[in-house]
Design a protein around this motif. Structure first.
Motif, short mmCIF file in Angstrom:
data_model
loop_
_atom_site.label_atom_id
_atom_site.label_comp_id
_atom_site.label_asym_id
_atom_site.label_seq_id
_atom_site.Cartn_x
_atom_site.Cartn_y
_atom_site.Cartn_z
N LYS A 42 62.56 6.54 44.81
CA LYS A 42 64.11 7.26 44.44
C LYS A 42 64.40 6.91 43.58
N MET A 43 64.74 5.60 42.84
CA MET A 43 65.31 5.23 41.88
C MET A 43 64.50 5.88 40.52
N ASN A 44 63.18 5.88 40.50
CA ASN A 44 62.35 6.45 39.42
C ASN A 44 62.76 7.91 39.31
N CYS A 45 62.86 8.51 40.56
CA CYS A 45 63.13 10.18 40.40
C CYS A 45 64.39 10.45 39.82
N VAL A 46 65.32 9.47 40.33
CA VAL A 46 66.67 9.72 39.59
C VAL A 46 66.45 9.48 37.79
N GLN A 47 66.06 8.49 37.44
CA GLN A 47 65.79 8.12 36.27
C GLN A 47 65.06 9.14 35.33
N MET A 48 64.00 9.56 36.01
CA MET A 48 63.15 10.72 35.31
C MET A 48 63.81 12.02 35.43
N SER A 49 64.45 12.20 36.16
CA SER A 49 65.47 13.40 36.18
C SER A 49 66.26 13.48 35.07
N LEU A 50 66.95 12.27 34.68
CA LEU A 50 67.90 12.37 33.60
C LEU A 50 67.08 12.50 32.22
N VAL A 51 66.04 11.66 32.25
CA VAL A 51 65.00 11.95 31.01
C VAL A 51 64.76 13.05 30.75
N VAL A 52 64.29 13.67 31.86
CA VAL A 52 63.77 15.47 31.59
C VAL A 52 64.84 16.17 30.90
N LYS A 53 66.26 15.87 31.32
CA LYS A 53 67.54 16.52 30.79
C LYS A 53 67.91 15.96 29.43
N GLY A 54 67.04 15.01 28.83
CA GLY A 54 67.48 14.57 27.55
C GLY A 54 68.50 13.23 27.62
N TYR A 55 68.53 12.61 28.56
CA TYR A 55 69.41 11.40 28.70
C TYR A 55 68.81 10.42 27.67
N ASN A 56 69.74 9.86 26.91
CA ASN A 56 69.47 8.76 25.94
C ASN A 56 68.20 9.01 24.90
N LYS A 57 68.21 10.44 24.76
CA LYS A 57 66.98 10.78 23.85
C LYS A 57 66.84 10.20 22.66
N GLU A 58 68.01 10.00 21.74
CA GLU A 58 67.96 9.50 20.57
C GLU A 58 67.77 8.02 20.26
N SER A 59 68.01 7.38 21.74
CA SER A 59 67.88 5.76 21.49
C SER A 59 66.64 5.52 21.15
N LYS A 60 66.53 4.58 20.37
CA LYS A 60 65.01 3.72 20.11
C LYS A 60 64.69 2.50 20.76
N LYS A 61 65.70 2.31 21.81
CA LYS A 61 65.48 0.72 22.59
C LYS A 61 64.42 1.39 23.51
N PRO A 62 63.51 0.33 23.79
CA PRO A 62 62.56 0.72 25.02
C PRO A 62 62.97 0.42 26.45
N PRO A 63 62.27 1.23 27.10
CA PRO A 63 62.69 1.28 28.34
C PRO A 63 62.64 -0.14 29.15
N ILE A 64 63.18 -0.26 30.51
CA ILE A 64 63.12 -1.69 31.22
C ILE A 64 62.52 -1.22 32.32
N LEU A 65 61.59 -2.12 32.69
CA LEU A 65 60.95 -2.09 34.05
C LEU A 65 61.28 -3.07 34.90
N ASP A 66 62.27 -2.67 35.84
CA ASP A 66 63.16 -3.64 36.62
C ASP A 66 62.42 -3.87 38.15
N PHE A 67 62.00 -5.24 38.22
CA PHE A 67 61.16 -5.47 39.28
C PHE A 67 62.19 -6.44 40.60
N SER A 68 63.55 -6.12 40.36
CA SER A 68 64.46 -6.57 41.18
C SER A 68 64.48 -6.04 42.69
N ILE A 69 63.54 -5.01 43.02
CA ILE A 69 63.50 -4.59 44.34
C ILE A 69 62.16 -5.05 44.77
N CYS A 70 61.19 -4.94 44.10
CA CYS A 70 59.77 -5.26 44.33
C CYS A 70 58.99 -5.93 43.41
N GLN A 71 58.43 -7.05 43.54
CA GLN A 71 57.87 -7.95 42.65
C GLN A 71 56.81 -7.46 41.79
#
Length: 384
Positions: free
Chosen positions: A347-376
């Protein structure tokens, strides 16, 4: 840890035992506790000091592929019985090594699993030989009998399962850099495809075995047909879930590469991606499943350098579609299968990818973070 250790008696299948050993390892027990668990589980070659380990293996294989050599009319033949028992003896050694590997801490687990793959590869070759011998012998007794792939598809299933565990533990040990996620998930998608094929093969063997068993029961009225637990549906469903999730991560990483979010990793002049690829997957250099070659790997740097403008949006949409499909599947799975943690990540990936599709932080050159806090070993993507 002693109280938790005794609960191993509640596990009745190989997969449930492996899950128990993994959960036990997550409690960070001492070396003595790990050793005690294995010796509590296996006492003098018997599961919990009661059932011979070969009988336990036999039950596992029967559940997976229902080999006709286990049927009473055939197994009562001395030649068939001797061949089957010989295979079970050889198999039990390898599976014991698998279970024992899961007693160690994560670092040693991964090394032990990597070292186990050549053993499983040899066992696979032997299982094919046993299948062929039994098939030739049993078709002489009954032309409709089919034993091909009965043992070998189960051994291949275990082999692929070990390979998947090897890669996933790498996430838990934080061994992969963000740009390596692409080829790790490419290999995982490839392995889940193999896992799916082995399960389907097992299903086909079961259907064939049940048809033959029904025919034998008509000939021999006193023959009792076994009641079997059909658990392949859930295995197939979860295999499809993980395969689709892997594809979602792959497409997301390709889109991020086009946006330039992975530039600091992909612009290294003297970087040798092929060398890193071969080193990462060196333990997988076995005959089956056929290794994924670097020449067949869709290199991330090609998306970084050659993709047309606007291509990233299509990739992000494809990623979102995969995660959305997975979410829909997980919502239909009954609560007793405990997939809530996975559903939350998706569900969290769906939310994040929905934002990305709409252009969220498109100009940022920072790499995405893979967060393993919920599942290892199953992350959610955070765009920064």
């Amino acid at each position: 840890h002693m109280d938790l250790m005794t609960r191993v008696s509640d596990s009745s299948t190989l997969s449930s035992i492996i899950r128990f050993f993994v959960r036990f390892s997550e409690q960070t027990p001492c070396t003595l506790s790990r050793s005690c668990l294995f010796h509590l589980f296996l006492v003098d070659g018997k599961v919990l000091g009661d059932e011979p380990f070969t009988k336990f293996i036999k039950h596992e294989i029967r559940t997976f592929s229902y080999p006709i050599s286990f049927f009473t009319p055939y197994y009562s033949d001395p030649n068939v019985k001797q061949t089957v028992n010989q295979f079970l003896e050889e198999t039990s050694v390898c599976i014991q090594n698998y279970i024992q590997a899961m007693c160690h801490n994560k670092g040693r687990q991964r090394r032990k699993l990597g070292a186990l793959l050549p053993e499983l590869n040899e066992l696979y070759k032997k299982s094919e030989s046993y299948d062929n011998m039994l098939h030739a012998y049993l078709t002489g007794m009954d032309p409709t009998a089919n034993h091909l792939r009965s043992f070998s598809c189960w051994v291949l299933f275990i082999t692929v399962e070990v390979m998947i565990k090897y890669l996933l533990i790498g996430w838990e040990l934080e061994l992969y850099s963000i740009h390596e996620a692409h080829y790790v998930y490419c290999y995982l998608e490839y392995l889940f495809s193999w896992l799916r094929q082995t399960v389907i093969c097992g299903q086909d063997q079961i259907a064939s075995g049940e048809a033959l068993e029904k025919k034998l029961a008509k000939r021999n009225k006193s023959m009792k047909r076994r009641k079997r637990e059909k658990n392949h549906h859930m295995v197939l469903q979860m295999t499809n879930v993980y395969q689709m999730m892997s594809h979602g991560y792959i497409k997301a990483m390709e889109g991020f590469a086009i946006q330039g979010k992975l530039d600091e990793y992909l612009d290294r002049q003297f970087d040798q991606e092929e060398l890193r690829f071969r080193q990462r997957f060196a333990p997988f250099a076995i005959s089956m499943p056929i290794p994924l070659e670097f020449s067949n790997y869709p290199q991330l740097i090609l998306y970084h350098a050659n993709a047309p403008s606007g291509k990233e949006e299509d990739l992000f949409k494809e990623s979102l579609e995969n995660f959305t499909s997975v979410k829909d599947i997980l919502e239909r799975i009954p609560p007793q299968h405990s997939v809530d943690y996975l559903a939350k990540v998706v569900k969290m990936n769906c939310v994040q990818m929905s934002l990305v599709v709409k252009g969220y932080n498109k100009e940022s050159k920072k790499p995405p973070i893979l967060d393993f806090s919920i599942c290892q070993n199953v992350p959610f993507i955070k765009v920064v």
